[in-house]
Design an enzyme around this catalytic site. Structure first.
Site, mmCIF file in Angstrom:
data_model
loop_
_atom_site.group_PDB
_atom_site.id
_atom_site.type_symbol
_atom_site.label_atom_id
_atom_site.label_comp_id
_atom_site.label_asym_id
_atom_site.label_seq_id
_atom_site.Cartn_x
_atom_site.Cartn_y
_atom_site.Cartn_z
ATOM 1 N N ARG A 1 16.877 3.010 -11.857
ATOM 2 C CA ARG A 1 16.419 1.916 -10.985
ATOM 3 C C ARG A 1 17.604 1.012 -10.710
ATOM 4 N NH1 ARG A 1 11.546 -2.395 -10.812
ATOM 5 N NH2 ARG A 1 10.507 -0.472 -10.221
ATOM 6 N N HIS B 1 11.263 3.854 -2.950
ATOM 7 C CA HIS B 1 10.538 3.729 -4.224
ATOM 8 C C HIS B 1 9.538 4.903 -4.307
ATOM 9 C CE1 HIS B 1 9.107 2.093 -7.855
ATOM 10 N NE2 HIS B 1 8.532 0.982 -7.453
ATOM 11 N N GLN C 1 6.493 5.179 -6.875
ATOM 12 C CA GLN C 1 5.419 4.223 -6.582
ATOM 13 C C GLN C 1 4.392 4.821 -5.620
ATOM 14 O OE1 GLN C 1 4.771 0.878 -7.560
ATOM 15 N NE2 GLN C 1 2.875 1.324 -6.487
ATOM 16 N N ASP D 1 3.458 -6.049 -0.166
ATOM 17 C CA ASP D 1 4.503 -6.124 -1.197
ATOM 18 C C ASP D 1 5.178 -7.486 -1.030
ATOM 19 O OD1 ASP D 1 6.480 -5.566 -3.073
ATOM 20 O OD2 ASP D 1 7.563 -4.133 -1.812
ATOM 21 N N CYS E 1 1.974 -2.809 -4.798
ATOM 22 C CA CYS E 1 2.750 -2.119 -5.846
ATOM 23 C C CYS E 1 2.917 -3.007 -7.080
ATOM 24 C CB CYS E 1 4.108 -1.698 -5.299
ATOM 25 S SG CYS E 1 5.027 -3.080 -4.586
ATOM 26 N N ARG F 1 0.642 4.751 -12.028
ATOM 27 C CA ARG F 1 2.096 4.948 -12.123
ATOM 28 C C ARG F 1 2.413 5.852 -13.304
ATOM 29 N NH1 ARG F 1 5.674 1.462 -10.371
ATOM 30 N NH2 ARG F 1 6.984 3.312 -10.429
HETATM 31 N N1 NVA Z 1 10.013 -4.203 -2.742
HETATM 32 C C1 NVA Z 1 9.952 -4.643 -4.111
HETATM 33 C C2 NVA Z 1 9.213 -3.643 -4.938
HETATM 34 C C3 NVA Z 1 9.022 -4.002 -6.372
HETATM 35 C C4 NVA Z 1 8.311 -2.944 -7.148
HETATM 36 C C5 NVA Z 1 11.341 -4.857 -4.653
HETATM 37 O O1 NVA Z 1 12.219 -4.016 -4.378
HETATM 38 O O2 NVA Z 1 11.582 -5.845 -5.339
HETATM 39 N N1 CP Z 2 5.695 -1.512 -8.926
HETATM 40 C C1 CP Z 2 6.783 -1.548 -9.695
HETATM 41 O O1 CP Z 2 7.706 -0.751 -9.538
HETATM 42 O O2 CP Z 2 6.746 -2.491 -10.670
HETATM 43 P P1 CP Z 2 7.951 -2.886 -11.640
HETATM 44 O O3 CP Z 2 8.999 -3.525 -10.789
HETATM 45 O O4 CP Z 2 7.355 -3.813 -12.636
HETATM 46 O O5 CP Z 2 8.474 -1.615 -12.268
#
Ligand code: NVA
Ligand code: CP
Length: 318
Positions: free
Chosen positions: A109, A136, A139, A231, A272, A300
């Site tokens: 990540r 992602h 997700q 989101d 998400c 998830r």
């Molecule tokens: N679009 C958000 C998703 C978090 C799971 C981010 O990248 O912060």
């Molecule tokens: N939805 C998601 O990816 O959550 P986190 O950022 O907590 O992993």
């Protein structure tokens, strides 16, 4: 269960996955969820050790990987970039080569999509994208699983994403929906449209599956939506853009008026998470009867478990 040989595959985006392969992962996800509910968990990851690399924060993704691996007898190793040499003292290529000698698989990540691609290229083991600035993918598999739990066959169903249309979640939804025949509408101000290159890439998938892809600034586009998804307005790493986003996206907040505008009684709400309550979604909607966000978060784990089982080649007789 009919098997696909997915051993050794990485999941970087869904662009290079066949619809039947994705449907196989969904079927395996349902199976492992049922096993867990019935307390019949196998030990498929016995002897496997998986590296979990994080440049950005996470609750769900980290916990989904750790619990999925742990309950099937494997060992997850959490590595934040504050602790390891990735990309600072050592090249990503060299880190990939080393991790590939020690681990059965790697989750990443972080910021750049090129980092997860380099890890996949040089490690020689399956690499799973747990979120980058661009995509992602894990997700949205859970999102489709949640949609299936509600509606059964998702083909021809309509999913509307309301918010930042160029973010990692919206872009991944466009890919998976176009592959699986789910009509996907992104409602967003023109400034935040998903890039046309991605839409062009997904158009042939949609043609094949029968999906319709729509990008529009018009919130009336929620008419007929089986699910409305949102989101955060500023993703991780974009905190400085927050003020401008609030101005642009306030008309796209998911509230009860927007939910009712679908004209359907059984529209569900998806997110998400993490959610900023009363920003992109009103508290009454996220806590209301149409919300499926907790099932979505739980899914998830089951989908991530299925992805690992399949790509580590442990899916035989699964
Ligand atoms: N679009 C958000 C998703 C978090 C799971 C981010 O990248 O912060
Ligand atoms: N939805 C998601 O990816 O959550 P986190 O950022 O907590 O992993």
């Amino acid at each position: 269960m009919s098997n696909f040989n997915l051993k050794g595959r990485s999941l970087l985006t869904w662009l290079d996955w066949e619809p039947d392969e994705i449907r196989y992962l969904l079927k395996l996800s349902r199976k492992v969820k049922k096993e867990q509910q019935e307390g019949k968990i196998k030990k498929r990851f016995k002897g496997k050790t998986v590296a979990l690399l994080f440049e950005k924060r996470s609750t769900r993704t980290r916990c989904a990987f750790e619990t999925a691996i742990g309950e099937e007898g494997g060992h997850p190793v959490f590595l934040s970039t504050a602790d390891i040499q990735l990309g600072s003292k050592e090249t990503v290529e060299d880190t990939a080569r080393v991790l590939g000698r020690m681990f059965s698989g790697i989750q990443f990540r972080g910021f750049k999509q090129s980092t997860v691609e380099t890890l996949a290229k040089y490690s020689g083991v399956p690499v799973w994208n747990g979120l980058t600035d661009s995509f992602h993918p894990t997700q949205v598999l859970a999102d489709i699983m949640t949609l299936e739990e509600e509606f059964g066959d998702v083909r021809g169903k309509k999913l509307v994403f309301s918010g930042d249309g160029r973010n990692n979640v919206a872009r991944s939804l466009i890919i998976i929906c176009s592959k699986l025949g789910v009509n996907i509408s992104i409602i967003t101000p023109g400034e935040l449209n998903p890039d046309s290159a991605l839409i062009e890439k997904c158009t042939p998938f949609a043609r094949k599956s029968g999906a319709v892809i729509t990008v529009s600034p018009d919130t009336d586009e929620v008419k007929g939506a089986h699910a409305i998804y949102t989101d955060v307005w500023a993703s991780m790493g974009e905190e400085d853009k927050k003020e401008g986003r609030v101005k642009l996206l306030t008309p796209y907040r998911v509230n009860s008026a927007l939910m009712q505008k679908t004209g359907l009684k059984n529209t569900i709400f998806l997110h998400c998470l993490p959610a900023i309550r009363d920003e992109e979604v009103s508290t009454d909607v996220i806590d209301g009867p149409e919300s499926r966000v907790w099932d979505e978060a739980e899914n998830r784990k089951h989908t991530i478990k299925a992805i690992m089982i399949a790509t580590l080649g442990l899916g035989k007789n699964s």
